[in-house]
Design an enzyme around this catalytic site. Structure first.
Site, mmCIF file in Angstrom:
data_model
loop_
_atom_site.group_PDB
_atom_site.id
_atom_site.type_symbol
_atom_site.label_atom_id
_atom_site.label_comp_id
_atom_site.label_asym_id
_atom_site.label_seq_id
_atom_site.Cartn_x
_atom_site.Cartn_y
_atom_site.Cartn_z
ATOM 1 N N ASN A 89 27.888 10.705 55.617
ATOM 2 C CA ASN A 89 27.290 9.465 56.134
ATOM 3 C C ASN A 89 25.946 9.201 55.462
ATOM 4 O O ASN A 89 25.139 8.427 55.965
ATOM 5 C CB ASN A 89 27.079 9.575 57.644
ATOM 6 C CG ASN A 89 28.371 9.848 58.373
ATOM 7 O OD1 ASN A 89 29.377 9.221 58.092
ATOM 8 N ND2 ASN A 89 28.351 10.801 59.294
ATOM 9 N N HIS A 145 32.050 5.961 70.400
ATOM 10 C CA HIS A 145 31.881 7.365 69.993
ATOM 11 C C HIS A 145 31.955 8.333 71.182
ATOM 12 O O HIS A 145 31.558 8.000 72.301
ATOM 13 C CB HIS A 145 30.510 7.507 69.322
ATOM 14 C CG HIS A 145 30.319 8.812 68.617
ATOM 15 N ND1 HIS A 145 29.582 9.839 69.139
ATOM 16 C CD2 HIS A 145 30.797 9.254 67.435
ATOM 17 C CE1 HIS A 145 29.591 10.857 68.294
ATOM 18 N NE2 HIS A 145 30.318 10.526 67.254
ATOM 19 N N GLU A 150 29.393 0.004 69.620
ATOM 20 C CA GLU A 150 28.818 0.373 68.326
ATOM 21 C C GLU A 150 28.723 -0.910 67.522
ATOM 22 O O GLU A 150 29.612 -1.758 67.614
ATOM 23 C CB GLU A 150 29.725 1.357 67.579
ATOM 24 C CG GLU A 150 29.725 2.742 68.183
ATOM 25 C CD GLU A 150 30.714 3.691 67.505
ATOM 26 O OE1 GLU A 150 30.803 3.699 66.272
ATOM 27 O OE2 GLU A 150 31.399 4.416 68.237
ATOM 28 N N SER A 195 32.499 3.833 63.748
ATOM 29 C CA SER A 195 32.402 4.983 62.838
ATOM 30 C C SER A 195 33.720 5.351 62.181
ATOM 31 O O SER A 195 33.729 5.903 61.084
ATOM 32 C CB SER A 195 31.854 6.190 63.590
ATOM 33 O OG SER A 195 32.707 6.552 64.653
ATOM 34 N N ASP A 201 24.935 1.003 69.752
ATOM 35 C CA ASP A 201 24.803 2.190 68.914
ATOM 36 C C ASP A 201 24.924 1.740 67.459
ATOM 37 O O ASP A 201 26.001 1.369 67.002
ATOM 38 C CB ASP A 201 25.910 3.190 69.294
ATOM 39 C CG ASP A 201 25.880 4.461 68.453
ATOM 40 O OD1 ASP A 201 25.193 4.477 67.415
ATOM 41 O OD2 ASP A 201 26.557 5.437 68.843
ATOM 42 N N HIS A 251 25.934 3.693 62.328
ATOM 43 C CA HIS A 251 26.446 3.488 60.963
ATOM 44 C C HIS A 251 25.936 2.195 60.320
ATOM 45 O O HIS A 251 26.306 1.879 59.191
ATOM 46 C CB HIS A 251 27.975 3.537 60.967
ATOM 47 C CG HIS A 251 28.459 4.890 61.383
ATOM 48 N ND1 HIS A 251 28.632 5.925 60.501
ATOM 49 C CD2 HIS A 251 28.721 5.394 62.622
ATOM 50 C CE1 HIS A 251 28.999 7.012 61.164
ATOM 51 N NE2 HIS A 251 29.065 6.719 62.450
ATOM 52 N N LYS A 292 22.181 9.637 59.326
ATOM 53 C CA LYS A 292 23.189 9.006 58.474
ATOM 54 C C LYS A 292 22.448 8.315 57.313
ATOM 55 O O LYS A 292 21.944 9.007 56.452
ATOM 56 C CB LYS A 292 24.072 8.103 59.318
ATOM 57 C CG LYS A 292 24.715 8.952 60.448
ATOM 58 C CD LYS A 292 25.693 8.242 61.283
ATOM 59 C CE LYS A 292 26.009 8.979 62.575
ATOM 60 N NZ LYS A 292 26.613 10.303 62.427
HETATM 61 C C1 LIG Z 1 28.677 6.029 66.426
HETATM 62 C C2 LIG Z 1 27.990 7.331 66.497
HETATM 63 N N1 LIG Z 1 27.074 7.531 67.456
HETATM 64 C C3 LIG Z 1 26.429 8.699 67.563
HETATM 65 C C4 LIG Z 1 26.682 9.745 66.701
HETATM 66 C C5 LIG Z 1 25.968 11.021 66.871
HETATM 67 O O1 LIG Z 1 24.846 11.051 66.056
HETATM 68 P P1 LIG Z 1 24.256 12.418 65.508
HETATM 69 O O2 LIG Z 1 25.174 12.852 64.403
HETATM 70 O O3 LIG Z 1 22.886 12.075 65.049
HETATM 71 O O4 LIG Z 1 24.255 13.395 66.641
HETATM 72 C C6 LIG Z 1 27.607 9.580 65.679
HETATM 73 C C7 LIG Z 1 27.850 10.695 64.743
HETATM 74 O O5 LIG Z 1 28.859 10.955 64.223
HETATM 75 C C8 LIG Z 1 28.286 8.353 65.577
HETATM 76 O O6 LIG Z 1 29.214 8.148 64.633
#
Ligand SMILES: Cc1ncc(COP(=O)(O)O)c(C=O)c1O
Length: 378
Positions: A37, A124, A170, A174, A199, A202, A232
């Site tokens: 990422n 997520h 999101e 992701s 969120d 990405h 990321k």
């Molecule tokens: C949409 C989404 N939110 C949160 C996270 C979690 O973030 P972190 O990897 O910083 O713990 C991810 C990680 O894969 C994600 O894809």
């Protein structure tokens, strides 16, 4: 009972996963990066490294030494939060150790007993965990369907729901690489006096003016909370939750994952500050990534699939075993492409998740899609 017998149930479970082609194991980094990422290539970037090295040489501690509420509150945490609040256009920002914990923290803290959390079905895992562990009621709705969100809130109100609703999405999914209908979700939130929690894991760094995210134009509103991860496109680790000042104060006072945890390394705060500066200083990174997205889109169409139009390209295979075999074949040819299986994605939608980053160039993307075209036909 022998020691081995204690482990039987775990071994049986692992055998069950293997039978369904769902057994996972850790593997090293090999091949061209089509899996990380690190969208803007900042994780190994010299300017980032130098910023951290300089901070270290100037006495910035490696560890925070305690909770933010005790002795762990380093000036670099506060400097990052002030910078991030300004950059993203919010009243306040709070720095967490990671996006997973930040999602969990927000959803176990801000929605109250009597509230409703409306989750997109593809949200997520960390948002699911937070919603489940919190005090509010939870309902899941069809992916990217603002009408379904509206209906869910109306049904809840009709059934006697009296608290606030929290819409959780999101901005860029992701595993599917598609965007949320943020303007419609915001309109639904406004209509119901609800909150919108976005969120941007990405999208941060990649989309919006200077990489401020797809929800940049919603920041600063009283009913909007946004999560920006630093692991990321920002090339480090941690997460910034941007929110109205009242909600930030509430988190500082009430959020257990914030209060009862050692604060993130001050060096990561330095890295995140440098990354935010780089977003503003080096717009060419986003332009280069956009060119790779266009090129990969052409390659995706050539194998008969519809491209997502973003740096996350899911190539849906369906069968778990075939997805993993395809990924393996590409890995053998020098491309680090990973297969993604349930439960990370819904049953029957195992896929290759190709992610585009500045760790590869246009020639690499072309070579990948030539190899893919051959393997896809097999
Ligand atoms: C949409 C989404 N939110 C949160 C996270 C979690 O973030 P972190 O990897 O910083 O713990 C991810 C990680 O894969 C994600 O894809």
């Amino acid at each position: 009972m022998s020691d081995r017998a204690l482990l039987d149930r775990y071994e049986a479970s692992l055998r069950g996963l293997a039978r369904k082609s769902r057994l996972r194991s850790l593997s090293g980094r090999a091949g061209l990066d089509f899996a990380s990422n690190d969208y803007l290539g900042l994780a190994g970037n010299r300017r980032m490294a130098e910023a951290v090295a300089t901070a270290l040489a100037n006495g910035t501690p490696v560890g925070a030494t305690g909770s933010r509420l005790l002795r762990g509150n380093d000036p670099h945490h506060e400097a990052l939060e002030e910078k991030a609040a300004r950059f993203f256009g919010a009243e306040r920002a709070l720095f967490f150790g990671g996006g997973y914990v930040a999602n969990f923290a927000v959803l176990t803290t801000l929605p109250q007993k009597g509230d409703l959390i409306v989750l997109d079905e593809l949200i997520h895992a960390s948002a699911h965990e937070g919603a489940r562990a919190g005090r509010a009621e939870v309902v899941e709705v069809k992916h990217n369907d603002a009408d379904a969100v509206d209906d869910a809130i109306k049904t809840w109100r009709a059934g006697g729901g009296i608290g606030r609703a929290w819409i959780v999405a999101e901005s860029l999914y992701s595993m599917d690489g598609d965007r949320a209908p943020l303007a419609e979700l915001m309109a639904v939130a406004d209509r119901h006096d609800a909150f919108l929690f976005v969120d941007e894991a990405h999208a941060t760094g990649v989309y919006g003016p200077q990489g401020r995210g797809l929800a940049h134009y919603l920041q600063g509103r009283d009913n909007v909370v946004v999560l920006h991860t630093c692991g990321k496109a920002l090339g480090g680790s941690g997460a910034l939750v941007t929110a109205p000042a009242t909600l930030a104060d509430y988190i500082v006072n009430r959020c257990r994952p914030f209060i009862y945890a050692t604060a993130p390394s001050p060096l990561m705060a330095v890295a995140a500050m440098e990354a935010l500066d780089m977003l503003a200083d080096e717009p060419e990174r986003r332009a280069k990534l956009a060119a790779l997205v266009t090129l990969a889109g052409t390659g995706t169409e050539a194998i008969g699939l519809k491209p997502s139009g973003t740096q996350i390209l899911p190539l849906i295979v369906g069968d778990n075993g075939r997805a993993m075999a395809l990924a393996e074949a590409l890995q053998q040819r020098g491309f680090d492409v990973r297969g993604i299986r349930p439960p990370t994605v819904p049953e029957g939608t195992a896929r290759l998740r190709i992610s585009l980053t500045l760790n590869v160039g246009e020639a690499d993307v072309s070579a990948l899609f030539e190899a893919l075209a051959e393997e896809w036909k097999r």
